[in-house]
Scaffold this motif. Structure first.
Motif, PDB file in Angstrom:
ATOM      1  N   GLU A 170      -1.098  -2.676  -8.847  1.00  0.00           N
ATOM      2  CA  GLU A 170      -0.135  -2.500  -9.934  1.00  0.00           C
ATOM      3  C   GLU A 170       0.727  -1.274  -9.664  1.00  0.00           C
ATOM      4  O   GLU A 170       0.307  -0.337  -8.992  1.00  0.00           O
ATOM      5  CB  GLU A 170      -0.862  -2.327 -11.266  1.00  0.00           C
ATOM      6  CG  GLU A 170      -1.565  -3.573 -11.754  1.00  0.00           C
ATOM      7  CD  GLU A 170      -2.258  -3.335 -13.086  1.00  0.00           C
ATOM      8  OE1 GLU A 170      -1.776  -2.492 -13.870  1.00  0.00           O
ATOM      9  OE2 GLU A 170      -3.282  -3.992 -13.320  1.00  0.00           O
ATOM     10  N   ARG A 171       1.920  -1.303 -10.229  1.00  0.00           N
ATOM     11  CA  ARG A 171       2.880  -0.222 -10.000  1.00  0.00           C
ATOM     12  C   ARG A 171       2.314   1.145 -10.414  1.00  0.00           C
ATOM     13  O   ARG A 171       2.482   2.137  -9.709  1.00  0.00           O
ATOM     14  CB  ARG A 171       4.161  -0.527 -10.769  1.00  0.00           C
ATOM     15  CG  ARG A 171       5.254   0.459 -10.519  1.00  0.00           C
ATOM     16  CD  ARG A 171       6.493   0.087 -11.326  1.00  0.00           C
ATOM     17  NE  ARG A 171       7.541   1.040 -11.105  1.00  0.00           N
ATOM     18  CZ  ARG A 171       8.549   0.863 -10.278  1.00  0.00           C
ATOM     19  NH1 ARG A 171       8.632  -0.242  -9.569  1.00  0.00           N
ATOM     20  NH2 ARG A 171       9.477   1.785 -10.143  1.00  0.00           N
ATOM     21  N   VAL A 172       1.637   1.208 -11.544  1.00  0.00           N
ATOM     22  CA  VAL A 172       1.071   2.474 -12.041  1.00  0.00           C
ATOM     23  C   VAL A 172       0.011   3.003 -11.080  1.00  0.00           C
ATOM     24  O   VAL A 172      -0.010   4.195 -10.764  1.00  0.00           O
ATOM     25  CB  VAL A 172       0.464   2.264 -13.443  1.00  0.00           C
ATOM     26  CG1 VAL A 172      -0.213   3.521 -13.931  1.00  0.00           C
ATOM     27  CG2 VAL A 172       1.526   1.820 -14.421  1.00  0.00           C
ATOM     28  N   HIS A 173      -0.857   2.128 -10.594  1.00  0.00           N
ATOM     29  CA  HIS A 173      -1.914   2.554  -9.669  1.00  0.00           C
ATOM     30  C   HIS A 173      -1.337   3.007  -8.328  1.00  0.00           C
ATOM     31  O   HIS A 173      -1.825   3.959  -7.727  1.00  0.00           O
ATOM     32  CB  HIS A 173      -2.932   1.431  -9.464  1.00  0.00           C
ATOM     33  CG  HIS A 173      -3.771   1.190 -10.678  1.00  0.00           C
ATOM     34  ND1 HIS A 173      -4.194  -0.058 -11.034  1.00  0.00           N
ATOM     35  CD2 HIS A 173      -4.250   2.026 -11.642  1.00  0.00           C
ATOM     36  CE1 HIS A 173      -4.908   0.009 -12.154  1.00  0.00           C
ATOM     37  NE2 HIS A 173      -4.949   1.274 -12.536  1.00  0.00           N
ATOM     38  N   ARG A 174      -0.301   2.302  -7.857  1.00  0.00           N
ATOM     39  CA  ARG A 174       0.328   2.720  -6.592  1.00  0.00           C
ATOM     40  C   ARG A 174       0.945   4.099  -6.730  1.00  0.00           C
ATOM     41  O   ARG A 174       0.842   4.928  -5.821  1.00  0.00           O
ATOM     42  CB  ARG A 174       1.405   1.716  -6.177  1.00  0.00           C
ATOM     43  CG  ARG A 174       0.849   0.420  -5.645  1.00  0.00           C
ATOM     44  CD  ARG A 174       1.952  -0.470  -5.188  1.00  0.00           C
ATOM     45  NE  ARG A 174       2.891  -0.668  -6.310  1.00  0.00           N
ATOM     46  CZ  ARG A 174       3.878  -1.523  -6.306  1.00  0.00           C
ATOM     47  NH1 ARG A 174       4.105  -2.275  -5.262  1.00  0.00           N
ATOM     48  NH2 ARG A 174       4.666  -1.647  -7.345  1.00  0.00           N
ATOM     49  N   MET A 226       0.839  -1.199   0.000  1.00  0.00           N
ATOM     50  CA  MET A 226       0.000   0.000   0.000  1.00  0.00           C
ATOM     51  C   MET A 226       0.874   1.250   0.000  1.00  0.00           C
ATOM     52  O   MET A 226       1.918   1.278   0.624  1.00  0.00           O
ATOM     53  CB  MET A 226      -0.886   0.046   1.243  1.00  0.00           C
ATOM     54  CG  MET A 226      -2.097  -0.865   1.224  1.00  0.00           C
ATOM     55  SD  MET A 226      -3.262  -0.485  -0.058  1.00  0.00           S
ATOM     56  CE  MET A 226      -4.210   0.800   0.669  1.00  0.00           C
ATOM     57  N   SER A 227       0.377   2.265  -0.666  1.00  0.00           N
ATOM     58  CA  SER A 227       1.057   3.548  -0.653  1.00  0.00           C
ATOM     59  C   SER A 227       0.810   4.200   0.702  1.00  0.00           C
ATOM     60  O   SER A 227      -0.332   4.402   1.104  1.00  0.00           O
ATOM     61  CB  SER A 227       0.494   4.446  -1.759  1.00  0.00           C
ATOM     62  OG  SER A 227       0.915   5.757  -1.571  1.00  0.00           O
ATOM     63  N   ARG A 228       1.876   4.508   1.397  1.00  0.00           N
ATOM     64  CA  ARG A 228       1.701   5.114   2.713  1.00  0.00           C
ATOM     65  C   ARG A 228       1.176   6.538   2.593  1.00  0.00           C
ATOM     66  O   ARG A 228       0.436   6.988   3.452  1.00  0.00           O
ATOM     67  CB  ARG A 228       3.012   5.077   3.479  1.00  0.00           C
ATOM     68  CG  ARG A 228       3.324   3.670   3.961  1.00  0.00           C
ATOM     69  CD  ARG A 228       4.588   3.623   4.722  1.00  0.00           C
ATOM     70  NE  ARG A 228       5.712   3.686   3.792  1.00  0.00           N
ATOM     71  CZ  ARG A 228       6.972   3.598   4.146  1.00  0.00           C
ATOM     72  NH1 ARG A 228       7.288   3.446   5.405  1.00  0.00           N
ATOM     73  NH2 ARG A 228       7.925   3.655   3.260  1.00  0.00           N
ATOM     74  N   ILE A 229       1.577   7.239   1.535  1.00  0.00           N
ATOM     75  CA  ILE A 229       1.069   8.598   1.324  1.00  0.00           C
ATOM     76  C   ILE A 229      -0.391   8.535   0.894  1.00  0.00           C
ATOM     77  O   ILE A 229      -1.237   9.274   1.389  1.00  0.00           O
ATOM     78  CB  ILE A 229       1.899   9.328   0.241  1.00  0.00           C
ATOM     79  CG1 ILE A 229       3.364   9.421   0.631  1.00  0.00           C
ATOM     80  CG2 ILE A 229       1.327  10.698  -0.068  1.00  0.00           C
ATOM     81  CD1 ILE A 229       3.676  10.402   1.710  1.00  0.00           C
ATOM     82  N   GLY A 230      -0.713   7.661  -0.042  1.00  0.00           N
ATOM     83  CA  GLY A 230      -2.062   7.569  -0.588  1.00  0.00           C
ATOM     84  C   GLY A 230      -3.107   7.157   0.435  1.00  0.00           C
ATOM     85  O   GLY A 230      -4.273   7.517   0.322  1.00  0.00           O
ATOM     86  N   LYS A 231      -2.711   6.375   1.446  1.00  0.00           N
ATOM     87  CA  LYS A 231      -3.664   5.912   2.464  1.00  0.00           C
ATOM     88  C   LYS A 231      -4.102   7.022   3.405  1.00  0.00           C
ATOM     89  O   LYS A 231      -5.165   6.934   4.004  1.00  0.00           O
ATOM     90  CB  LYS A 231      -3.042   4.801   3.317  1.00  0.00           C
ATOM     91  CG  LYS A 231      -2.988   3.479   2.625  1.00  0.00           C
ATOM     92  CD  LYS A 231      -2.704   2.353   3.589  1.00  0.00           C
ATOM     93  CE  LYS A 231      -1.387   2.516   4.315  1.00  0.00           C
ATOM     94  NZ  LYS A 231      -1.032   1.358   5.124  1.00  0.00           N
ATOM     95  N   LEU A 232      -3.275   8.064   3.574  1.00  0.00           N
ATOM     96  CA  LEU A 232      -3.599   9.109   4.536  1.00  0.00           C
ATOM     97  C   LEU A 232      -4.847   9.880   4.115  1.00  0.00           C
ATOM     98  O   LEU A 232      -4.956  10.307   2.971  1.00  0.00           O
ATOM     99  CB  LEU A 232      -2.423  10.090   4.660  1.00  0.00           C
ATOM    100  CG  LEU A 232      -1.109   9.530   5.182  1.00  0.00           C
ATOM    101  CD1 LEU A 232      -0.019  10.578   5.071  1.00  0.00           C
ATOM    102  CD2 LEU A 232      -1.268   9.084   6.619  1.00  0.00           C
ATOM    103  N   PRO A 233      -5.788  10.075   5.036  1.00  0.00           N
ATOM    104  CA  PRO A 233      -6.973  10.871   4.687  1.00  0.00           C
ATOM    105  C   PRO A 233      -6.634  12.365   4.697  1.00  0.00           C
ATOM    106  O   PRO A 233      -5.693  12.804   5.355  1.00  0.00           O
ATOM    107  CB  PRO A 233      -7.967  10.526   5.806  1.00  0.00           C
ATOM    108  CG  PRO A 233      -7.104  10.152   6.960  1.00  0.00           C
ATOM    109  CD  PRO A 233      -5.866   9.522   6.380  1.00  0.00           C
TER     110      PRO A 233
END
Length: 183
Positions: free
Chosen positions: A58-62, A1-8
């Protein structure tokens, strides 16, 4: 999981975020910003909290997950608080004057350099006695502000021998010793 992307993203009072047809619009006290995002990334807004989801690992989505989260977060901060960059001109005879959106720079060349700034950027110049002249730029758009600062800085990059040039306030330039120091 992307640690940045998970942050609200907490949406402050006075800021509205709308999402329609793969375009995110953020409105606030400092202005309005628009960002087109990839249709694969899903955005959820509820109770003043914005979160992003990706369809796969996938790498692109992450990569897009973290990127769009950062872009939207920068937009929210920009329209609520704004961004500010300060540049200082280090060098004998270096001057900066600003009127409306026109910046006039005297940087030791045979001619002055005139830069027409975008309407989204607010310009202020300071020239005090016995201090380096300063250029203060403010905007809600972090990306545009950084791009304009990089353009201004490119006219006279800070050099490592004497430290002359255009630099950010508080930036430390690594100094080199000249030829005579090796003897």
């Amino acid at each position: 999981m992307s640690r940045i992307g998970k942050l609200p993203i907490q949406i402050p009072a006075g800021v509205t975020v709308t999402f329609k047809d793969d375009v995110v619009t953020v409105k606030g006290a400092k202005g309005e910003l628009v960002q087109k995002i990839n249709p694969d990334i899903k955005i959820n807004i509820d109770n003043g909290v914005l979160s992003l989801e990706r369809p796969s690992d996938e790498r692109v989505h992450r990569a897009m997950h973290g990127l769009y989260r950062s872009l939207i977060n920068n937009m929210v901060i920009g329209v609520s608080e704004g961004y500010r960059k300060e540049l200082e001109l280090v060098g004998v005879g270096y001057r900066a004057t600003g009127t409306d959106q026109l910046l006039d720079l005297a940087l030791g060349y045979t001619h002055n350099i005139y830069i027409q700034l975008p309407a989204e950027i607010k310009l202020e110049t300071k020239s005090e006695r016995n201090k380096n002249p300063q250029i203060i730029l403010e905007s809600a758009d972090k990306q545009l502000l950084g791009q304009v600062c990089a353009k201004i800085r490119s006219f006279r990059m800070p050099e490592p021998y004497k430290g002359k040039g255009i630099r950010f306030v508080g930036e430390v330039i690594r100094r080199k010793s000249g030829k005579s120091a090796s003897k």
